[in-house]
Design a protein around this motif. Structure first.
Motif, mmCIF file in Angstrom:
data_model
loop_
_atom_site.group_PDB
_atom_site.id
_atom_site.type_symbol
_atom_site.label_atom_id
_atom_site.label_comp_id
_atom_site.label_asym_id
_atom_site.label_seq_id
_atom_site.Cartn_x
_atom_site.Cartn_y
_atom_site.Cartn_z
ATOM 1 N N THR A 98 0.855 -1.183 0.000
ATOM 2 C CA THR A 98 0.000 0.000 0.000
ATOM 3 C C THR A 98 0.891 1.232 0.000
ATOM 4 O O THR A 98 1.958 1.230 0.626
ATOM 5 C CB THR A 98 -0.914 0.064 1.226
ATOM 6 N N ARG A 99 0.472 2.241 -0.692
ATOM 7 C CA ARG A 99 1.195 3.512 -0.712
ATOM 8 C C ARG A 99 0.363 4.508 0.069
ATOM 9 O O ARG A 99 -0.766 4.784 -0.270
ATOM 10 C CB ARG A 99 1.423 3.978 -2.140
ATOM 11 N N GLY A 100 0.954 5.064 1.133
ATOM 12 C CA GLY A 100 0.196 6.002 1.947
ATOM 13 C C GLY A 100 -0.375 5.313 3.174
ATOM 14 O O GLY A 100 -0.536 4.092 3.216
ATOM 15 N N TYR A 101 -0.687 6.124 4.146
ATOM 16 C CA TYR A 101 -1.134 5.609 5.430
ATOM 17 C C TYR A 101 -2.506 4.941 5.326
ATOM 18 O O TYR A 101 -3.474 5.536 4.861
ATOM 19 C CB TYR A 101 -1.196 6.759 6.439
ATOM 20 N N ASN A 102 -2.581 3.717 5.785
ATOM 21 C CA ASN A 102 -3.829 2.964 5.852
ATOM 22 C C ASN A 102 -3.602 1.803 6.808
ATOM 23 O O ASN A 102 -3.062 0.787 6.424
ATOM 24 C CB ASN A 102 -4.245 2.453 4.481
#
Length: 123
Positions: A98-102
């Motif tokens: 995943t790219r980015g906060y999650n």
């Protein structure tokens, strides 16, 4: 982010395998790495995940206590150690990112996928 999974093979029930996923490209954007698998005739399912920082891991109930996911930031790799393998673990295993906060991504939230590596467990 480009991902390359390796380490699959044929093993007898009760044996072990270690899968590895090499990441390249804009890995600074990666938040979480996941392992998924797809058996013939079945939908792809979640196996395990780890934050790129290595601070948090999660597992499917079916693999808890048998599989361990770990990260090696220096080598830009995420590994999946699989012990006490069962015939029902037979599948193509994929790594994803995943790219980015999650913190709790669904399968569809994973942005980048590797090509998969076959794991076959004989009884």
């Amino acid at each position: 982010v480009q991902l390359q999974a390796s380490g699959g093979g044929l093993v007898q029930a009760g044996g072990s395998l270690r899968l590895s996923c090499a990441a390249s490209g804009r890995i600074f954007r990666v938040y979480k790495m996941g392992w998924f698998r797809q058996a013939p005739g079945k939908e792809r399912e979640f196996v395990a995940a780890i934050t790129w920082s290595g601070g948090s891991t999660s597992y499917a109930d079916s693999v808890k206590g048998r599989f361990t996911v770990s990260g090696d930031n220096a080598r830009r790799r995420v590994n999946l150690q699989m012990n006490s393998l069962k015939p029902e673990d037979t599948a193509v295993y994929y790594c994803a990112a995943t790219r980015g906060y999650n913190p709790s991504p669904r399968q569809d939230d994973y942005d980048d996928w590797g090509q998969g590596t076959q794991v076959t467990v004989s009884s």
